[in-house]
Design an enzyme around this catalytic site. Sequence first.
Site, mmCIF file in Angstrom:
data_model
loop_
_atom_site.group_PDB
_atom_site.id
_atom_site.type_symbol
_atom_site.label_atom_id
_atom_site.label_comp_id
_atom_site.label_asym_id
_atom_site.label_seq_id
_atom_site.Cartn_x
_atom_site.Cartn_y
_atom_site.Cartn_z
ATOM 1 N N TYR A 170 0.847 -1.194 0.000
ATOM 2 C CA TYR A 170 0.000 0.000 0.000
ATOM 3 C C TYR A 170 0.880 1.242 0.000
ATOM 4 O O TYR A 170 1.793 1.347 -0.806
ATOM 5 C CB TYR A 170 -1.009 -0.060 1.167
ATOM 6 C CG TYR A 170 -2.113 0.933 0.948
ATOM 7 C CD1 TYR A 170 -2.915 0.839 -0.190
ATOM 8 C CD2 TYR A 170 -2.325 1.985 1.819
ATOM 9 C CE1 TYR A 170 -3.896 1.781 -0.453
ATOM 10 C CE2 TYR A 170 -3.315 2.916 1.570
ATOM 11 C CZ TYR A 170 -4.090 2.827 0.437
ATOM 12 O OH TYR A 170 -5.054 3.754 0.173
ATOM 13 N N LYS A 197 -5.992 -1.593 -0.706
ATOM 14 C CA LYS A 197 -6.864 -1.456 0.470
ATOM 15 C C LYS A 197 -7.424 -2.814 0.885
ATOM 16 O O LYS A 197 -7.506 -3.137 2.068
ATOM 17 C CB LYS A 197 -8.037 -0.515 0.163
ATOM 18 C CG LYS A 197 -7.689 0.944 0.187
ATOM 19 C CD LYS A 197 -7.724 1.495 1.599
ATOM 20 C CE LYS A 197 -7.272 2.932 1.612
ATOM 21 N NZ LYS A 197 -7.094 3.494 2.934
#
Length: 541
Positions: free
Chosen positions: A91, A164
Amino acid sequence: MTKATDILNNPFLNKGTAFTTKERKELGLTGTLPSKVQTIKEQAVQTYGQYQSKTSGIEKRIFLMNLFNTNRTLFYYLMNEHIVEFMPVVYDPVVAESIENYNELFLKPQDAAFISIDDVDSIEDSLKNAADGRDIRLLVITDAEGILGIGDWGVNGVDISIGKLMVYTAAAGIDPSQVLPVSIDAGTNNKALLNDPLYLGNKHERVYGEKYHAMIDKFVAAATKLFPESLLHFEDFGRSNADVILKKYEDKILTFNDDIQGTGIISLAGVLGAMNISKEKITDQKFLTFGAGTAGCGIAKMMFDELVRQGLSKEEAKKRFYLVDRQGLLFDDTEDLTDGQKQFVRSRSEFANADELTNLEAVIKAVHPTVMIGTSTQPGAFTETAIKEMAAHTKRPVIFALSNPTKLLEASAENLIKWTEGRALVATGVPSEDVEYNGVTYTIGQANNALVYPGVGFGAIAATSKVINEEMLSQASHALGGIVDPDQPGAAVLPPVAQLTEFSQKVAEVVAQSAIDQGLTKENITDAKKAVADAKWEPKY
């Protein structure tokens, strides 16, 4: 019978060399794999060795994505073992580099659904095809107009949704076969993409207004029809659309906007943690938000709601907030205000020098904030003189520099500690090293939404909640704010990412309990801990 190649090419079914001799015979895999049957632990050691041979962040991410595409169970087993190391790779911040190079690096769509504004009649089919019969419980949707730090990246932003969802599974334990990343392609205003012959998205400028919202309505209708038990998590929408979509649907379906609500929860948790350390009351604070976009306004709203919950009237609470954007302090006569900004604007009549409040330092001098939160993406905006001016008027200034990636930080944690002589209570939006100052080691909390959104979303899903509301979000903030030892010298205002799975479970349980207490569950669920435990997926064969 399923073909051997179908099993080995399905990341949800594939175990690779961990298929037992019995399984190989039953599934028609005999002879398709080397003879040795490995344990998942042996596979992880081997795979991690390959990962370590990669030298750059983007190479490491490409390697992990290949593993993700091949064997989901092994991917998450490995991520659980190395969560602190992998989080910034899968991420933020490495995902930004991945998005910027999406067209050049594209190999597989990672089971995402791609929705085009130029073909709204295919929305339901697109979702159905991408889900491929799976029982979807969570969709992370982006139109990638407002990716924090890098802006509008069109269809490339699907990597945000994929990243996510990886964090959701690694942190909270949602079954990876029950998630669906979604790209909403409404065009892009990124000229470099429009001129790039390799760009994979719609080659036209972004569509706004009625046509855009009609597409979103059609998408929500299709998603809730096909996946009635699912949470719709919206991510990185532009400031003109994010709040509008949230307000339209938050009372009707199970939905969550991470930029507005997630950033608000983690910031509130950090401020509550700071109050635990300083022994002050949140209701006595003055808040300055620098960067009044989707995230900044979401943070102000979350703080405002907390002040009201803790006894202030709405009128009293509103007086504690100052929003500063590119043009300076926002007033009620400032042009082109968003709905989110309008809630917290000031009147020029409050200030003798209102026309001079066009920069951060001037506003700090005029209002003496005690809490300052930066979401501006303006590197170095928290200057030494501005910070010293703030610190001159409050004993323990609370300063959060939340912009990311690292190159966009308003100020480094080290400088914030040094410029305030160790008095500042600091959080940053990216990982920061400990700071040594005058014999004290200051641990810097990371105000990373990943600390909170997985637990919030998973708790709501596990409890079959009809909605996610302010009460649940407040419970999540308080759960996080109570984990750190406030009496430890140099204590962080937020718990470390190393404890991500532990406090994701805690947040999930308090959110599930809140849904039960409020009578919001669709099914007859009475035990929050059991509901969360029953829904939790673990990476094992």
